[in-house]
Design an enzyme around this catalytic site. Structure first.
Site, short mmCIF file in Angstrom:
data_model
loop_
_atom_site.label_atom_id
_atom_site.label_comp_id
_atom_site.label_asym_id
_atom_site.label_seq_id
_atom_site.Cartn_x
_atom_site.Cartn_y
_atom_site.Cartn_z
N HIS A 1 0.83 -1.20 0.00
CA HIS A 1 0.00 0.00 0.00
C HIS A 1 0.87 1.26 0.00
O HIS A 1 0.54 2.25 -0.67
CB HIS A 1 -0.92 0.00 1.23
CG HIS A 1 -2.04 -0.99 1.14
ND1 HIS A 1 -1.84 -2.35 1.18
CD2 HIS A 1 -3.38 -0.80 1.03
CE1 HIS A 1 -3.00 -2.96 1.09
NE2 HIS A 1 -3.96 -2.06 1.00
N HIS B 1 2.13 -4.09 9.12
CA HIS B 1 3.50 -3.80 8.68
C HIS B 1 4.28 -3.13 9.80
O HIS B 1 3.71 -2.48 10.69
CB HIS B 1 3.50 -2.90 7.44
CG HIS B 1 2.86 -3.52 6.24
ND1 HIS B 1 3.53 -4.42 5.43
CD2 HIS B 1 1.63 -3.37 5.71
CE1 HIS B 1 2.71 -4.80 4.44
NE2 HIS B 1 1.57 -4.17 4.60
#
Length: 271
Positions: A193, A235
């Site tokens: 992303h 993440h």
């Protein structure tokens, strides 16, 4: 001389260790010394016999083991620095994962953060680009949209390949969604992303005429999309930062292989 002898005798009488009950402490234990010396001789003989019976390969391995132990006990400065930075990254990422689950401090905002992450997903962007490409009637618009589609496909392939190589897991055990499985975005490094948001923002800033407030909002959107992945526990911080770097490099790659208007028209006619 006669005076010194009585003094030495008086000193010996006053010495506590000369008493009968403490005399054994001043004498070495002969039995223990003999047993120790015999044990050393036996162990030396057994070691010599084992060294003679062992093969050269085993001797080589026995000589290498101390070196390996020394390497583990005395790591290099680079190894210490890398492990320290990795520990800081994991600790900070866990602290910033405030929406990792419903029980987290910001668990109620998890759905909103997930919605922000969807705006940086590859599938909606590819679908939107294809729809705009079908409805576009200008050559310049079709050229930009075809190169944008190329950039999105390159981003998915590059990120998926790097994630398969690294196979780094996130700070929390968060199950990837359906859209993540479709784009093979199942590991943590690098953040897909973040790379996509950085590449798209740089692409739009270069090829679209936007007002200054829109440019600022575009950069803020890319930053929010990247760090929203840290907030939901998918993440680490370094995954997102590396995703921004890879997104910029992908933009530079698309600029190098930019398809001309004639090439885009040929591809559209084939499609």
């Amino acid at each position: 001389m006669p005076a010194s002898q009585p003094r030495s005798r008086a000193r010996d009488r006053n010495n506590v260790l000369n008493r009968a009950e403490f005399l054994s402490l001043n004498q070495p234990l002969k039995g223990n010394q003999e047993s120790r010396s015999s044990g050393r001789k036996q162990s030396g003989q057994a070691g010599a016999a084992g060294a003679q019976n062992s093969s050269p390969k085993e001797r080589r391995q026995s000589q290498q083991l101390p070196e390996e132990d020394c390497m583990q006990l005395n790591p290099s400065f680079k190894g210490i620095a890398f492990n320290s930075l990795l520990a800081i990254d994991i600790c900070m990422s866990k602290r910033l994962g405030v929406c990792a689950n419903r029980a987290s401090s910001w668990g109620g905002a998890r759905s909103m953060i997930n919605l922000l992450g969807i705006t940086g997903h590859g599938i909606p962007w590819i679908a939107g680009t294809l729809i705009c490409l079908v409805k576009s009637s200008t050559l310049a618009g079709q050229e930009v949209l075809m190169n944008l589609l190329l950039a999105l496909l390159l981003d998915i392939m590059i990120v998926a390949g790097l994630q398969k190589l690294a196979k780094r897991k996130g700070p929390y055990d968060v199950t990837p969604g359906l859209l993540d499985y479709l784009t093979m975005d199942t590991y943590a490094f690098p953040a897909g992303h973040a790379s996509r948001a950085a590449m798209l923002s740089k692409f739009f800033l270069n090829h679209l005429v936007l007002a200054i407030p829109l440019r600022i909002l575009l950069v803020l959107w890319a930053l929010c999309v990247g760090f929203s992945r840290v907030m939901i526990g998918r993440h680490h911080i370094t995954d997102v930062l590396s995703g921004f770097v890879f997104g910029y490099l992908q933009f530079r790659l698309v600029e190098l292989i930019w398809m001309s208007s004639n090439t885009c028209q040929m591809l559209i006619s084939i499609w």
